[in-house]
Design a protein around this motif. Structure first.
Motif, mmCIF file in Angstrom:
data_model
loop_
_atom_site.group_PDB
_atom_site.id
_atom_site.type_symbol
_atom_site.label_atom_id
_atom_site.label_comp_id
_atom_site.label_asym_id
_atom_site.label_seq_id
_atom_site.Cartn_x
_atom_site.Cartn_y
_atom_site.Cartn_z
ATOM 1 N N MET A 119 38.938 67.222 21.427
ATOM 2 C CA MET A 119 39.278 68.451 21.184
ATOM 3 C C MET A 119 40.384 68.157 20.027
ATOM 4 S SD MET A 119 39.328 69.549 25.094
ATOM 5 C CE MET A 119 39.618 71.256 25.192
ATOM 6 N N PHE A 120 40.318 69.322 19.069
ATOM 7 C CA PHE A 120 41.288 69.463 17.989
ATOM 8 C C PHE A 120 41.931 70.519 17.778
ATOM 9 C CE2 PHE A 120 37.981 66.320 16.802
ATOM 10 C CZ PHE A 120 38.877 64.956 16.808
ATOM 11 N N GLN A 121 43.117 70.552 17.214
ATOM 12 C CA GLN A 121 43.575 71.867 16.733
ATOM 13 C C GLN A 121 44.062 72.846 18.159
ATOM 14 O OE1 GLN A 121 44.889 71.387 14.075
ATOM 15 N NE2 GLN A 121 43.250 70.332 12.811
ATOM 16 N N MET A 122 43.601 73.893 17.965
ATOM 17 C CA MET A 122 43.960 74.925 18.960
ATOM 18 C C MET A 122 43.147 74.608 20.444
ATOM 19 S SD MET A 122 42.473 75.850 16.267
ATOM 20 C CE MET A 122 41.499 77.231 15.628
ATOM 21 N N ASP A 123 41.888 74.083 20.226
ATOM 22 C CA ASP A 123 41.139 73.661 21.354
ATOM 23 C C ASP A 123 41.982 72.476 22.133
ATOM 24 O OD1 ASP A 123 39.021 75.537 20.647
ATOM 25 O OD2 ASP A 123 37.966 74.058 19.846
ATOM 26 N N ALA A 124 42.514 71.660 21.481
ATOM 27 C CA ALA A 124 43.449 70.763 22.152
ATOM 28 C C ALA A 124 44.530 71.131 22.870
ATOM 29 C CB ALA A 124 44.137 69.682 21.127
ATOM 30 N N ASP A 125 45.122 72.358 22.282
ATOM 31 C CA ASP A 125 46.109 73.040 23.019
ATOM 32 C C ASP A 125 45.629 73.627 24.590
ATOM 33 O OD1 ASP A 125 47.821 72.890 21.056
ATOM 34 O OD2 ASP A 125 47.564 74.737 20.280
ATOM 35 N N ILE A 126 44.277 73.987 24.553
ATOM 36 C CA ILE A 126 43.851 74.511 25.676
ATOM 37 C C ILE A 126 43.449 73.326 26.473
ATOM 38 C CG2 ILE A 126 41.531 75.434 26.472
ATOM 39 C CD1 ILE A 126 41.379 77.212 23.936
ATOM 40 N N GLY A 127 43.090 72.161 26.207
ATOM 41 C CA GLY A 127 42.779 71.061 26.696
ATOM 42 C C GLY A 127 44.041 70.501 27.585
ATOM 43 N N VAL A 128 45.112 70.656 26.681
ATOM 44 C CA VAL A 128 46.372 70.113 27.588
ATOM 45 C C VAL A 128 47.020 71.282 28.573
ATOM 46 C CG1 VAL A 128 49.018 69.852 26.942
ATOM 47 C CG2 VAL A 128 47.313 68.886 25.375
ATOM 48 N N SER A 129 46.635 72.375 28.230
ATOM 49 C CA SER A 129 47.110 73.492 29.379
ATOM 50 C C SER A 129 46.377 73.583 30.467
ATOM 51 C CB SER A 129 47.026 74.745 28.338
ATOM 52 O OG SER A 129 47.435 76.094 29.318
ATOM 53 N N VAL A 130 44.793 73.559 30.199
ATOM 54 C CA VAL A 130 44.023 73.847 31.223
ATOM 55 C C VAL A 130 43.750 72.681 31.894
ATOM 56 C CG1 VAL A 130 41.712 74.746 31.768
ATOM 57 C CG2 VAL A 130 43.094 75.902 30.201
ATOM 58 N N LEU A 131 43.336 71.570 31.234
ATOM 59 C CA LEU A 131 42.799 70.448 31.919
ATOM 60 C C LEU A 131 43.997 69.287 32.258
ATOM 61 C CD1 LEU A 131 39.672 70.032 29.618
ATOM 62 C CD2 LEU A 131 39.912 71.195 31.715
ATOM 63 N N GLY A 132 45.222 69.567 31.557
ATOM 64 C CA GLY A 132 46.330 68.707 32.038
ATOM 65 C C GLY A 132 46.208 67.402 31.150
ATOM 66 N N PHE A 133 45.617 67.575 29.957
ATOM 67 C CA PHE A 133 45.408 66.223 29.143
ATOM 68 C C PHE A 133 46.797 66.287 28.394
ATOM 69 C CE2 PHE A 133 40.591 67.024 28.292
ATOM 70 C CZ PHE A 133 40.322 66.144 29.301
ATOM 71 N N SER A 134 47.091 65.054 27.821
ATOM 72 C CA SER A 134 48.263 64.753 26.903
ATOM 73 C C SER A 134 47.599 64.726 25.615
ATOM 74 C CB SER A 134 49.024 63.546 27.299
ATOM 75 O OG SER A 134 49.430 63.611 28.720
ATOM 76 N N TYR A 135 48.742 65.105 24.649
ATOM 77 C CA TYR A 135 48.282 65.208 23.142
ATOM 78 C C TYR A 135 48.381 63.496 22.793
ATOM 79 C CZ TYR A 135 49.433 70.140 22.779
ATOM 80 O OH TYR A 135 49.183 71.499 22.809
ATOM 81 N N MET A 136 47.397 63.447 21.725
ATOM 82 C CA MET A 136 47.340 62.100 21.387
ATOM 83 C C MET A 136 48.435 62.258 20.233
ATOM 84 S SD MET A 136 43.292 60.964 21.199
ATOM 85 C CE MET A 136 42.294 61.117 22.492
ATOM 86 N N LYS A 137 48.758 60.927 19.778
ATOM 87 C CA LYS A 137 49.799 61.003 18.687
ATOM 88 C C LYS A 137 49.293 61.531 17.401
ATOM 89 C CE LYS A 137 52.189 56.852 20.498
ATOM 90 N NZ LYS A 137 52.587 55.332 20.228
ATOM 91 N N GLY A 138 50.292 62.105 16.643
ATOM 92 C CA GLY A 138 50.037 62.634 15.113
ATOM 93 C C GLY A 138 50.464 64.147 15.028
ATOM 94 N N HIS A 139 50.407 64.707 13.868
ATOM 95 C CA HIS A 139 50.738 65.876 13.636
ATOM 96 C C HIS A 139 49.524 66.979 13.863
ATOM 97 C CE1 HIS A 139 49.056 64.673 9.740
ATOM 98 N NE2 HIS A 139 48.943 66.071 9.488
ATOM 99 N N VAL A 140 48.294 66.284 14.007
ATOM 100 C CA VAL A 140 47.298 67.154 14.511
ATOM 101 C C VAL A 140 47.047 67.138 15.824
ATOM 102 C CG1 VAL A 140 44.548 67.529 14.036
ATOM 103 C CG2 VAL A 140 46.054 66.735 12.164
ATOM 104 N N ALA A 141 46.998 68.385 16.506
ATOM 105 C CA ALA A 141 46.648 68.354 18.095
ATOM 106 C C ALA A 141 45.426 67.971 18.421
ATOM 107 C CB ALA A 141 46.765 69.853 18.372
ATOM 108 N N HIS A 142 45.562 66.954 19.226
ATOM 109 C CA HIS A 142 44.261 66.152 19.446
ATOM 110 C C HIS A 142 44.115 65.870 20.993
ATOM 111 C CE1 HIS A 142 41.795 62.229 18.581
ATOM 112 N NE2 HIS A 142 41.332 62.943 19.126
ATOM 113 N N ALA A 143 43.048 66.078 21.656
ATOM 114 C CA ALA A 143 42.876 65.250 22.984
ATOM 115 C C ALA A 143 41.617 65.097 23.216
ATOM 116 C CB ALA A 143 43.613 66.510 23.988
ATOM 117 N N GLY A 144 41.329 64.630 24.122
ATOM 118 C CA GLY A 144 39.893 64.083 24.475
ATOM 119 C C GLY A 144 39.724 63.462 25.891
#
Length: 186
Positions: free
Chosen positions: A78-103
């Motif tokens: 999940m990238f960009q604004m979708d990663a924000d949703i993953g963090v918020s809804v699914l409890g994910f943590s962002y991966m390192k970097g200036h681009v929002a990224h979770a998976g």
């Protein structure tokens, strides 16, 4: 670190326009699409985007109102604004970097897509539709620049109204559906 990623600084996301250039105040505005300013992304990012990033934005421009689960190897990213949703809804943590990224690993697809749908999101499953070897063969036939990334396509879209269950889903999800818990929201 929500709010501090690259996409939070893109003006075309703060004042979105659909693929026909209409702003959200236009009565014919289509929130399903998005005009992406690729040169602004490069400028904010500080470098030219990769072919994979370009591919993600190309797909996002056609599915702006949908959370993209973007297949990369054995993971859904999940990238960009979708990663924000993953963090918020699914409890994910962002991966390192200036681009929002979770998976998450592909085995978690049923669980995580279901949670997103139950939270009210439309979810697109973006799959790799060719292997790296197939990409090389496609490039060998091309007269122009060689492809730098495997093809990916939206293979399914899930919503509350289209969610189905199959053997990939865990038994508790099927039991909840059979007992009517999902349809009543309990």
């Amino acid at each position: 670190m929500a709010g501090q990623h690259m996409h939070n600084h893109l003006s075309f996301l703060n004042n979105p326009k659909d693929s026909s250039g209409r702003s959200s105040s236009d009565p014919n505005y289509d929130p399903r699409t998005l005009t992406v300013n690729f040169s602004e992304i490069d400028k904010v990012n500080g470098s030219k985007m990769t072919a994979g990033t370009r591919q993600w934005w190309d797909i996002k421009s056609q599915y702006a109102d949908t959370v993209l689960l973007f297949k990369t190897g054995k993971f859904y990213e999940m990238f960009q604004m979708d990663a924000d949703i993953g963090v918020s809804v699914l409890g994910f943590s962002y991966m390192k970097g200036h681009v929002a990224h979770a998976g998450f690993p592909e085995v978690g697809y049923a669980n995580f897509s279901d949670k997103l749908v139950r939270a009210g999101y439309k979810v697109a499953r973006v799959e790799q539709t060719e292997t790296p070897d197939m990409m090389k063969k496609r490039g060998a036939k091309s007269r122009g620049p060689k492809p730098k990334v495997v093809n990916r396509e939206v293979c399914s879209i899930l919503t509350v109204g289209t969610r189905t269950f199959c053997y990939l889903d865990n038994d508790s999800a099927l039991a909840e559906e059979a007992n009517g818990r999902r349809s009543t929201g309990t």
